[in-house]
Design an enzyme around this catalytic site. Structure first.
Site, PDB file in Angstrom:
ATOM      1  N   LYS A 139      -9.241   8.164   3.000  1.00 14.54           N
ATOM      2  CA  LYS A 139      -9.749   6.795   2.800  1.00 14.54           C
ATOM      3  C   LYS A 139     -11.170   6.651   3.334  1.00 14.54           C
ATOM      4  CE  LYS A 139      -5.393   4.161   2.765  1.00 14.54           C
ATOM      5  NZ  LYS A 139      -4.397   5.220   3.040  1.00 14.54           N
ATOM      6  N   GLU A 145      -0.434   5.008  14.069  1.00 12.08           N
ATOM      7  CA  GLU A 145      -0.052   6.213  13.334  1.00 12.08           C
ATOM      8  C   GLU A 145      -0.223   7.458  14.201  1.00 12.08           C
ATOM      9  OE1 GLU A 145      -0.586   8.272   8.926  1.00 12.08           O
ATOM     10  OE2 GLU A 145      -2.006   6.718   9.560  1.00 12.08           O
ATOM     11  N   HIS A 162      -9.700   2.149   0.593  1.00 13.98           N
ATOM     12  CA  HIS A 162      -8.258   1.908   0.524  1.00 13.98           C
ATOM     13  C   HIS A 162      -7.920   1.409  -0.874  1.00 13.98           C
ATOM     14  CE1 HIS A 162      -4.243   1.097   1.367  1.00 13.98           C
ATOM     15  NE2 HIS A 162      -4.337   0.367   2.468  1.00 13.98           N
ATOM     16  N   CYS A 216       0.807  -1.215   0.000  1.00  9.38           N
ATOM     17  CA  CYS A 216       0.000   0.000   0.000  1.00  9.38           C
ATOM     18  C   CYS A 216       0.843   1.270   0.000  1.00  9.38           C
ATOM     19  CB  CYS A 216      -0.942  -0.009   1.195  1.00  9.38           C
ATOM     20  SG  CYS A 216      -1.980  -1.491   1.220  1.00  9.38           S
ATOM     21  N   PHE A 226       1.598  -3.605   3.902  1.00  7.58           N
ATOM     22  CA  PHE A 226       1.912  -4.932   4.419  1.00  7.58           C
ATOM     23  C   PHE A 226       3.383  -5.247   4.126  1.00  7.58           C
ATOM     24  CE2 PHE A 226      -2.663  -6.803   3.944  1.00  7.58           C
ATOM     25  CZ  PHE A 226      -3.065  -6.053   5.028  1.00  7.58           C
ATOM     26  N   HIS A 229      -2.305   7.713   6.725  1.00  7.72           N
ATOM     27  CA  HIS A 229      -2.629   6.430   6.107  1.00  7.72           C
ATOM     28  C   HIS A 229      -4.053   6.039   6.499  1.00  7.72           C
ATOM     29  CE1 HIS A 229      -1.851   2.716   4.089  1.00  7.72           C
ATOM     30  NE2 HIS A 229      -2.001   1.990   5.185  1.00  7.72           N
TER      31      HIS A 229
END
Length: 417
Positions: free
Chosen positions: A337, A316, A342, A165, A403, A305
């Site tokens: 998002k 975060e 996402h 991502c 990831f 994110h």
């Protein structure tokens, strides 16, 4: 060596909120949710039955039928968005050196529709391998970058970037570095993703990563909300034209903003979960700030994110507090998002576009779908809940994490000649 300055001269997008940059920006400012029931396949037996699809996308509006059949959906998105960006930048055969224009594009997964369809077709047969001759060139990650370069004759640096991502933020940083080091005049960069398929949704469901709020898709993406239950899958493409400042001025190009700096780090912690204290996220923002020659107090906005997962949002937030200290309370923070879902490998560029919007129009896109405060999050932080806010934005940070523990952060600044 004197590093060159890099500016943004073209924008392109095809997103769950619209098929152009202007439609995308309007959706962001107005807090529109792109989530709705899935239309691309029969998802009635799946745990998650909704996503943020690119709506009403008809490939033959952009390609002839023969060409469309040779392109996976992710490549179609990339070509559509790049066409808008190249035209927006005013690039013509007469005002560039084709050997000095490159394409650096990202995708987290690439042609999963092609892979799934051809393999399933083989499995249904008698074992005789009758694969489509375009199976491989439709599927591979780098093909979108290759297709763009072939369409326009761009012969500069050309490759694909994959870091889950974080992919398209890494692509932007690679493009930025190539230009500031003098290896190219212009780089078309960004990312594209199209993973809303049986394999994509089923795979992420198996990981328990997706929201299962099937009764209310429009509010399912809830970053920083107490009741968040996973991310909503999105798709689309975003493209930026990055250009060396003096080259852009010589062409008479309009300049949206300047790329200030970027950073990349690793959590070195877990294949999917973030470091619980946000260590990698903390380090990547520190690296990006140093690269841009900025202090924490110089930043006005962070496009986080913010996936709407229980662990990620907390990690975060801890990272932001660690880097910015008390200045964190002066920031606007938001997760777009909440509107786009996402978009995986395209998420970084979608959010860089949102950061460009913040810098150029002095408006902070909101984090929508906030209903209940999370007691584990600092209530003094301004998450720009539910409604856009206006403020002067001189510099914005855009964070993306993937990831495998990949972290990338890019800084967008107001252009000041």
């Amino acid at each position: 060596m004197q590093l060159k300055r890099v500016v943004i001269t073209g924008l392109g997008a095809i997103t769950p909120l619209g098929h152009t940059v202007s439609e995308y920006f309007e959706g962001l400012k107005n807090g529109v949710s792109g989530a709705a029931p899935i239309t691309q396949f029969d998802c009635s037996k799946f745990k998650t039955r909704f996503a943020c699809e690119v709506k009403n996308f008809e490939p033959t509006n952009y390609f002839d039928r023969k060409e469309a059949r040779k392109l996976d959906r992710f490549s179609q998105f990339a070509l559509v968005a790049s066409d808008e960006a190249v035209k927006d930048a005013g690039i013509t055969d007469d005002n560039i050196d084709h050997d000095r224009v490159g394409v650096i594009l990202a995708s987290g997964i690439g042609g999963i529709h092609t892979f799934q369809d051809d393999v399933m077709e083989f499995a249904r047969g008698d074992g005789t391998p009758r694969f489509n001759p375009f199976f491989i060139p439709k599927m591979i990650l780098d093909i979108a970058a290759g297709q763009i370069s072939m369409k326009y004759g761009f012969r500069g640096p050309n490759f694909a970037v994959v870091s889950a991502c974080a992919s398209s933020t890494n692509a932007i940083i690679d493009a930025f570095d190539n230009i500031r080091l003098g290896k190219a005049d212009i780089i078309v960069t960004g990312g594209s993703e199209a993973v809303i398929s049986e394999a994509g949704v089923g795979g992420f469901n198996a990981m328990k990563a997706l929201s299962e709020r099937n009764d209310d898709p429009a509010t399912a993406s809830r970053p920083f909300d107490k009741d968040r239950d996973g991310f909503v899958m999105g798709e689309g493409a975003g493209i930026l034209v990055l250009e060396e400042l003096e080259h852009a001025k010589a062409r008479g190009a309009k300049i949206y903003a300047e790329v200030g700096g970027g950073g990349a780090t690793a959590d070195a912690h877990h294949i999917t979960a973030p470091h619980p204290e946000g260590l990698g996220a903390k380090n990547v923002m520190i690296v990006a700030l140093k690269d841009a020659g900025l202090e924490p107090g110089d930043i006005d906005y962070i496009n986080v994110h913010g996936t709407s997962t229980p662990l990620g949002d907390i990690a975060e937030t801890k990272a932001i507090l660690s880097v910015f200290g008390d200045k964190a309370y002066d920031l606007n923070i938001s997760s777009t998002k909440s509107m786009t879902g996402h978009c995986l490998g395209a998420a970084g560029v979608m959010e860089a576009l949102a950061s460009i919007l913040a810098v150029t129009e002095d408006v902070i896109p909101p984090t929508i779908n906030h209903f209940a405060d999370d007691p584990e999050l600092d209530p003094k932080l301004n998450f720009t809940f539910n409604k856009a806010q206006h403020r002067v934005v001189n510099a914005a940070v855009s964070n993306t994490f993937g990831f495998g523990g990949h972290n990338a952060s890019v800084i967008i600044k107001k252009y000041k000649g």
